[in-house]
Design a protein around this motif. Sequence first.
Motif, PDB file in Angstrom:
ATOM      1  N   TRP A  35       0.701  -1.390   0.093  1.00 30.58           N
ATOM      2  CA  TRP A  35      -0.046  -0.244   0.012  1.00 30.58           C
ATOM      3  C   TRP A  35       0.864   1.105   0.132  1.00 30.58           C
ATOM      4  O   TRP A  35       0.492   2.209  -0.565  1.00 30.58           O
ATOM      5  N   ALA A  36       2.137   1.157   0.571  1.00 27.48           N
ATOM      6  CA  ALA A  36       2.965   2.471   0.485  1.00 27.48           C
ATOM      7  C   ALA A  36       3.370   2.507  -0.800  1.00 27.48           C
ATOM      8  O   ALA A  36       3.379   3.776  -1.295  1.00 27.48           O
ATOM      9  N   VAL A  37       3.852   1.524  -1.410  1.00 24.83           N
ATOM     10  CA  VAL A  37       4.126   1.761  -2.967  1.00 24.83           C
ATOM     11  C   VAL A  37       3.021   2.096  -3.860  1.00 24.83           C
ATOM     12  O   VAL A  37       3.236   2.925  -4.614  1.00 24.83           O
ATOM     13  N   MET A  38       1.977   1.504  -3.753  1.00 18.77           N
ATOM     14  CA  MET A  38       0.854   1.953  -4.535  1.00 18.77           C
ATOM     15  C   MET A  38       0.195   3.482  -4.225  1.00 18.77           C
ATOM     16  O   MET A  38       0.240   4.083  -5.124  1.00 18.77           O
ATOM     17  N   LEU A  39       0.060   3.877  -3.112  1.00 14.35           N
ATOM     18  CA  LEU A  39      -0.464   5.136  -2.519  1.00 14.35           C
ATOM     19  C   LEU A  39       0.721   6.236  -2.930  1.00 14.35           C
ATOM     20  O   LEU A  39       0.439   7.176  -3.433  1.00 14.35           O
ATOM     21  N   GLY A  40       1.903   5.874  -2.335  1.00 14.81           N
ATOM     22  CA  GLY A  40       2.980   6.671  -2.683  1.00 14.81           C
ATOM     23  C   GLY A  40       3.240   6.980  -3.936  1.00 14.81           C
ATOM     24  O   GLY A  40       3.527   8.076  -4.595  1.00 14.81           O
ATOM     25  N   GLY A  41       3.450   5.588  -4.702  1.00 16.61           N
ATOM     26  CA  GLY A  41       3.493   5.819  -6.225  1.00 16.61           C
ATOM     27  C   GLY A  41       2.690   6.557  -6.958  1.00 16.61           C
ATOM     28  O   GLY A  41       2.982   7.512  -7.824  1.00 16.61           O
ATOM     29  N   LEU A  42       1.045   6.509  -6.722  1.00 12.36           N
ATOM     30  CA  LEU A  42       0.123   7.449  -7.106  1.00 12.36           C
ATOM     31  C   LEU A  42       0.408   8.670  -7.256  1.00 12.36           C
ATOM     32  O   LEU A  42       0.473   9.516  -8.068  1.00 12.36           O
ATOM     33  N   SER A  43       0.696   9.035  -5.948  1.00 12.39           N
ATOM     34  CA  SER A  43       1.064  10.242  -5.585  1.00 12.39           C
ATOM     35  C   SER A  43       2.193  11.119  -6.139  1.00 12.39           C
ATOM     36  O   SER A  43       2.097  12.321  -6.585  1.00 12.39           O
ATOM     37  N   LEU A  44       3.225  10.284  -6.240  1.00 11.16           N
ATOM     38  CA  LEU A  44       4.373  10.550  -6.912  1.00 11.16           C
ATOM     39  C   LEU A  44       4.064  10.881  -8.545  1.00 11.16           C
ATOM     40  O   LEU A  44       4.621  11.843  -8.866  1.00 11.16           O
ATOM     41  N   CYS A  45       3.324  10.005  -8.970  1.00 10.02           N
ATOM     42  CA  CYS A  45       2.983  10.114 -10.466  1.00 10.02           C
ATOM     43  C   CYS A  45       2.138  11.239 -10.753  1.00 10.02           C
ATOM     44  O   CYS A  45       2.329  12.143 -11.648  1.00 10.02           O
ATOM     45  N   LEU A  46       1.209  11.624  -9.908  1.00  8.18           N
ATOM     46  CA  LEU A  46       0.335  12.836 -10.077  1.00  8.18           C
ATOM     47  C   LEU A  46       1.341  14.076  -9.858  1.00  8.18           C
ATOM     48  O   LEU A  46       0.973  15.092 -10.592  1.00  8.18           O
ATOM     49  N   PHE A  91      -2.838  21.010 -15.299  1.00  3.25           N
ATOM     50  CA  PHE A  91      -3.593  20.102 -14.188  1.00  3.25           C
ATOM     51  C   PHE A  91      -4.214  20.861 -13.081  1.00  3.25           C
ATOM     52  O   PHE A  91      -5.308  20.697 -12.617  1.00  3.25           O
ATOM     53  N   ALA A  92      -3.324  21.518 -12.415  1.00  8.24           N
ATOM     54  CA  ALA A  92      -3.638  22.281 -10.974  1.00  8.24           C
ATOM     55  C   ALA A  92      -4.163  21.323 -10.165  1.00  8.24           C
ATOM     56  O   ALA A  92      -5.179  21.470  -9.569  1.00  8.24           O
ATOM     57  N   PHE A  93      -3.434  20.492  -9.718  1.00  7.41           N
ATOM     58  CA  PHE A  93      -3.758  19.018  -9.013  1.00  7.41           C
ATOM     59  C   PHE A  93      -4.022  19.654  -7.661  1.00  7.41           C
ATOM     60  O   PHE A  93      -4.769  19.035  -6.919  1.00  7.41           O
ATOM     61  N   PHE A  94      -3.247  20.322  -7.158  1.00  9.67           N
ATOM     62  CA  PHE A  94      -3.318  20.806  -5.800  1.00  9.67           C
ATOM     63  C   PHE A  94      -4.451  21.586  -5.541  1.00  9.67           C
ATOM     64  O   PHE A  94      -5.151  21.645  -4.438  1.00  9.67           O
ATOM     65  N   ALA A  95      -4.891  22.594  -6.599  1.00  8.23           N
ATOM     66  CA  ALA A  95      -6.091  23.598  -6.157  1.00  8.23           C
ATOM     67  C   ALA A  95      -7.368  22.480  -6.207  1.00  8.23           C
ATOM     68  O   ALA A  95      -8.252  22.527  -5.384  1.00  8.23           O
ATOM     69  N   LYS A  96      -7.272  21.319  -7.036  1.00 10.73           N
ATOM     70  CA  LYS A  96      -8.398  20.539  -7.105  1.00 10.73           C
ATOM     71  C   LYS A  96      -8.652  19.591  -6.055  1.00 10.73           C
ATOM     72  O   LYS A  96      -9.506  19.328  -5.229  1.00 10.73           O
ATOM     73  N   THR A  97      -7.304  19.009  -5.589  1.00 10.81           N
ATOM     74  CA  THR A  97      -7.180  18.301  -4.157  1.00 10.81           C
ATOM     75  C   THR A  97      -7.561  19.226  -3.068  1.00 10.81           C
ATOM     76  O   THR A  97      -8.693  18.611  -2.400  1.00 10.81           O
ATOM     77  N   PHE A  98      -7.225  20.420  -3.009  1.00 14.11           N
ATOM     78  CA  PHE A  98      -7.693  21.338  -1.939  1.00 14.11           C
ATOM     79  C   PHE A  98      -9.096  21.385  -1.764  1.00 14.11           C
ATOM     80  O   PHE A  98      -9.875  21.548  -0.903  1.00 14.11           O
ATOM     81  N   ALA A  99      -9.622  21.569  -3.007  1.00 15.41           N
ATOM     82  CA  ALA A  99     -11.440  21.754  -3.297  1.00 15.41           C
ATOM     83  C   ALA A  99     -11.944  20.450  -2.813  1.00 15.41           C
ATOM     84  O   ALA A  99     -13.020  20.667  -2.059  1.00 15.41           O
TER      85      ALA A  99
END
Length: 378
Positions: free
Chosen positions: A254-265, A276-284
Amino acid sequence: MKRSQDTMAMRTVLKSVLFAALTAFVALTGFAGTADAQNVRPPEGASTSSGPPQIAADKGGNYDIEMWNKVRRNVQGTVSIPDKKAGVLVDSSGETWRAMRNGPLPLYGAYGLGGIVALLALFFLLRGRIRVEHGLAGRTIERFSDFERTGHWLLATSFIILALTGLNVLYGRDVLMPIIGKEAFASIALTGKWLHNYVAFAFMVGLVMTFVTWVWYNFPHPRDIVWFLKGGGMFGGAHPAAKKFNAGQKIIFWAVMLGGLSLCLSGLQLLLPYDFAFFAKTFAILNGFGFDLPTQLTANQEQQLATTWHGIMALVLTVIIIAHIYIGSIGMEGAFDAMGSGDVDINWAKEHHSLWVEEELAKGDSGSGASARPAPAE
Ligand code: HEM
């Protein structure tokens, strides 16, 4: 009724966990739209948010020191165009970001990397290699198929290239350049940067392949608690029962999957800054859970958050993976074969994954090779 209470309890727990993680992240980065940049140590001669030089007007200095001080400190003015962000003439959050990028991030990263290597060395000295207690039987059982191993090695080789080239971005100038010289370092850094950009896509493929093949075996189970309470059998005593993956491996998964996904994004955000503006979207999204995070981020702030988050996650995952590589190679007798040939010794399998062996034997895979001293399942 019970169900809705459970849901509410889960929401509260989720909210607290998210809140703790975010608070730690925001506190660590010191990020804030209107950062006062108290602890910034800019290079000599750099223009800083402490304002313009305090030279009196009659000596040719600035006429309106106060106004420029405010402008330099991220002040929000008024504009009549729709993009209200244009009201900020100087986005001084970059200084806070630079202080983080040159200070706590590499410092704590170095503690983490050095710490895990020291810890593993100590563990090796005290515990030695974890042996197959009943000795190798010489009879094997298939542990991973070709597809599973292809996914693993694609993920592993791409991660190692990304980790080395990423560490070079963070530490290369201080560690490598003084040893190999500026010109050699420039070539290595440039090649590393290209590798980092493109190998990232191989990592994404490896991540998807391993996720779809292994997610089924990695859901939590009450027996995982027993596994943890017994320290996985790594500090002596019988090995606790486990199916295909034990509790420790589920954590790695799970560390690899969640950490890996977060690294990819966050990596995609860095590669394509305006798409993308990923952070603005995540914060929303998080604001929907009761947070009050800024959703009007400038492109610069998006990138600052992305590099910081990308760096933190990469360092955390690298520390975890160093431990994984140790246990999958020199740390444990018989483990590497699982990913090497795909077949493991039946005694190793019975000691570490007794329930999985029972399932496989019930399916009719009685193992192959010379039969010698098979151990009872524990
Ligand atoms: C030289 C480097 C590596 C070696 C020797 C290695 C070895 C292994 C071995 C032997 C297993 C199977 C354990 C078993 O049979 O129960 C495994 C599983 C796994 N590996 Fe690796 N690995 C390496 C690098 C990596 C990297 C870089 C990643 C991800 C970034 C990774 C992710 C995983 C995952 C998610 C699993 C399944 C869960 C687990 O067994 O912990 N591995 N690895």
